[in-house]
Design an enzyme around this catalytic site. Sequence first.
Site, PDB file in Angstrom:
ATOM      1  N   ASP A   1       0.824  -1.217   0.000  1.00  0.00           N
ATOM      2  CA  ASP A   1       0.000   0.000   0.000  1.00  0.00           C
ATOM      3  C   ASP A   1       0.856   1.264   0.000  1.00  0.00           C
ATOM      4  O   ASP A   1       0.422   2.313   0.471  1.00  0.00           O
ATOM      5  CB  ASP A   1      -0.956   0.019   1.202  1.00  0.00           C
ATOM      6  CG  ASP A   1      -1.787  -1.244   1.311  1.00  0.00           C
ATOM      7  OD1 ASP A   1      -2.442  -1.595   0.318  1.00  0.00           O
ATOM      8  OD2 ASP A   1      -1.773  -1.886   2.375  1.00  0.00           O
TER       9      ASP A   1
ATOM     10  N   HIS B   1      -4.135  -1.858  -5.997  1.00  0.00           N
ATOM     11  CA  HIS B   1      -3.771  -0.447  -5.993  1.00  0.00           C
ATOM     12  C   HIS B   1      -4.685   0.320  -6.934  1.00  0.00           C
ATOM     13  O   HIS B   1      -5.381  -0.256  -7.774  1.00  0.00           O
ATOM     14  CB  HIS B   1      -2.296  -0.234  -6.355  1.00  0.00           C
ATOM     15  CG  HIS B   1      -1.899  -0.764  -7.688  1.00  0.00           C
ATOM     16  ND1 HIS B   1      -1.214  -1.935  -7.838  1.00  0.00           N
ATOM     17  CD2 HIS B   1      -2.083  -0.278  -8.934  1.00  0.00           C
ATOM     18  CE1 HIS B   1      -0.983  -2.156  -9.115  1.00  0.00           C
ATOM     19  NE2 HIS B   1      -1.507  -1.164  -9.804  1.00  0.00           N
TER      20      HIS B   1
END
EC number: 6.3.4.4
Length: 422
Positions: free
Chosen positions: A13, A41
């Site tokens: 992340d 993502h």
Amino acid sequence: MSVTVVLGAQWGDEGKGKLADILAHESQICCRAQGGNNAGHTIVANGVTYDFHILPSGLVNPGCINVIGSGCVVHVPSFFKELEALEKHGLKTDGRIFISDRAHVVFDVHQMVDGLEEVELAGGFIGTTGKGIGPTYSTKMTRSGLRMCDLFDEKIFEAKLRRIAMGYQKRFGDLLKYDVDDEIARYKDLRGKLAPYVVDQIPLLASAKEKNAKILVEGANALMLDIDYGTYPFVTSSNTGLGGVITGLNLGWRSLREVIGVVKAYTTRVGSGPFPTEQLNEIGEKMQSVGHEVGVTTGRKRRCGWLDLVVVKHSHACNDYTAINLTKLDILDDFDELKVATSYSYNGETLEGFPANPEILAQVEVQYDTLPGWKKPTTGVTNYYDLASQARSYIEYIEKFVGVKVKWIGVGPARDHMITRS
């Protein structure tokens, strides 16, 4: 052939997608080397938000061929669901996305077992995404799994899937609510639909090498989730670092031009496991809120804490970065001061590196350096020297400590919210 690799340097992340999107527009081929749809993502391009899980984000570039490599594991229904979602947003994917015939297949039974294994672990649960990634890599390593090439021989496919299902049935009994006949029947429809996407990756990439193509490799997850070098057992089931790139794609190390480590300006983590700089207080809550720290794949809130340079230096030692992309600097705009972790101590002694033992990691004392905040907005800044001096000092501190140049700096969510340093 020129290969650029983008890898997460923390626990995932970090915001790898934005740089991958920028570099994909300069590349002819974009590859995923490992992992499955447990990764996630978001890319914002031309005002449109795209969520990626198993698909390479090079699909946003209409001139880019995309490859899901041999080291990946693919849940076929999820692959098509993600493709359809992108096409609804106007992306044309025909003839631009391929799966290695050596990639392993994630079945529904793997996903069911994923949840049952978490229950077995009880208080020691890993915090898996529940996507079946671990069980699929397990059947791969025990040589009982199915690869993409197996799907096209109905007899082999059915025999192998029944064997996997039988093994799990013996282990879990009535807890496993799985209909193997239903999944076998579903692949009668999926088989023909899937065929145009499955290729032999080796000649495809060998041909690209002969043509001196620019290739981008988009890492999934991050180094601290690596099965060997991460915070085991609180990790994923593949090699998420540079080693996974070499084994998951037939790209030799001599082809590597750049290995970029993506580092969030603070630290986040999803799921269980030790997190030395975690802030279970107003600081962590502020990072979570301002940074919109919610997992793309899981929807879970991310745990937040100060930037941990012990982690980043360990990551660099494993991946040998040539440059760093520092992301989400703008999230720190309103902090009076910032702390960065520079070392750990255990039982009164400073540790040499990052400890392998999770019990020790959970008990370390963190030594911090404190740097002044800048209290000025950074979003939209395009020139490095237009940043506040305190922001530049923060960046340069990271460079000096890790020993790698920070070449890109993310200062907002949009594609053009990126400072590039020469």
